[in-house]
Design a protein around this motif. Sequence first.
Motif, short mmCIF file in Angstrom:
data_model
loop_
_atom_site.label_atom_id
_atom_site.label_comp_id
_atom_site.label_asym_id
_atom_site.label_seq_id
_atom_site.Cartn_x
_atom_site.Cartn_y
_atom_site.Cartn_z
N UNK A 190 5.58 14.69 40.95
CA UNK A 190 4.66 15.23 41.96
C UNK A 190 4.93 16.70 42.24
N UNK A 191 4.77 17.07 43.50
CA UNK A 191 4.99 18.47 43.91
C UNK A 191 5.95 18.52 45.08
N UNK A 192 6.93 19.39 44.97
CA UNK A 192 7.83 19.69 46.08
C UNK A 192 7.33 20.98 46.74
N UNK A 203 3.09 25.72 34.03
CA UNK A 203 3.66 26.73 33.14
C UNK A 203 4.96 27.33 33.66
N UNK A 204 5.30 27.09 34.94
CA UNK A 204 6.46 27.75 35.54
C UNK A 204 7.42 26.74 36.15
N UNK A 205 8.58 26.67 35.52
CA UNK A 205 9.57 25.69 35.95
C UNK A 205 10.02 25.93 37.39
N UNK A 206 10.12 27.22 37.79
CA UNK A 206 10.57 27.53 39.15
C UNK A 206 9.44 27.46 40.16
N UNK A 207 8.22 27.22 39.70
CA UNK A 207 7.10 27.10 40.60
C UNK A 207 6.43 28.41 40.92
N UNK A 221 7.73 18.59 40.27
CA UNK A 221 8.92 17.79 40.07
C UNK A 221 8.95 17.22 38.65
N UNK A 222 10.13 17.08 38.05
CA UNK A 222 10.20 16.45 36.73
C UNK A 222 9.80 14.97 36.80
#
Length: 393
Positions: A179-181, A148-152, A172-173
């Motif tokens: 995945x996940x950064x 739900x949150x683009x900035x994480x 990540x897009x």
Amino acid sequence: MTETAMGFLGIMTSRGHGNPPIAEREFCSQLCRAAPLYNLQVIVFCPDGVAGDGQTVSGYAWKNGEWKPARASAPDVLYNRCLNTGPQEKKAASTALAALSRSLPWSRGLPDKWRVYEILRRSRRAAGILPETRLYKNTRELGTMLAEREAGVFLKPRAGSHGKRTLHAVRLPRSQGGGINLRGRDGANHSFHHVFGTVDEGLVWIHDFIGLRRYIIQPYLQLTDSCGQPFDVRVLMQKNGRGVWMLTGMAVRLGSRGSLTSNLHGGGTAVAPLPFLLAEYGESGRELLQELSGAAAYLPPLLEEACGRLGELGLDFGLDSAGRIFLLEANSKPGRTVFRLTGDRRAARLAAENPLRYTRHLLLTSAAGAGVRRWTAPLYRENDISMVPKEDS
């Protein structure tokens, strides 16, 4: 030689490295050097220096410009500066506090971050500067928040300090694998960076990293300056000699570019607030400074009403690019190194001496309530320290 003092302040601190092996040696020595100006005696000790029956404490006193081992009776006022970094330290501090139950607490302290959030969100004014905060429960809810949150999201321990074991996770897009950064700091406050090929891999790693610790989750806020450095504003609120809250000082803490936090223990530095705010926000910086001062003055009574008597608070505020203010942290055992870094001599002096002024206030009001003229506590000669039992008058 007989030295008569109004009262006896005991500073209980964590064990540290060096000689003597106490944490915050510089701050403790400042308190000790200034104590005679306020007719106080001071001893600094660690939890293991408290006798089992609480009748005596063994630690260090400042004598003739250097630290000397000392033993004393239980202090009149107990200033707890212990930062419990693990279960053993927490247990030792709790045992020492229980043994010294007859000493007057200088401050009651704050609960963990989640409980502070719950206290403050009951106030409409305070709720307006609180970031959305949730408890970490499981990977499923964390995955939903990430989607739900683009900035994480930002994860931090409920009882953590100094930015240790904090995490910033962002999805990540698809163009970058989906995945996940993950950026973070470990228990030693060293930074790390991982990229996980799938969301599930990242969520499992985060869950294992958290383990049995209790965490909160907040949206990741873009709290960086125009150069990309993370920053926050530290405000030190303290009670003075009349027992009244005052704003002792304010400083902007700057982290290195790309760093996760601006905490000094993570390698940050500090600068004076007004020039920084003017450079970042133009003339609106002056208004922001006033808004920060107002928020800082409003929060301590709210927390004190719910938590009991407090003596000082370090309040950390974040500012986004639009100038919106967020309360990031409230700390009842704040450091004060920022004022040395900014060169604010007045704030640095007040930060060190207000605890002594407030100690006098506690002694006077407590003595008046008990119907006695003053508090006393004998100090014993040990290792050539010339402090002897005081006489009542």
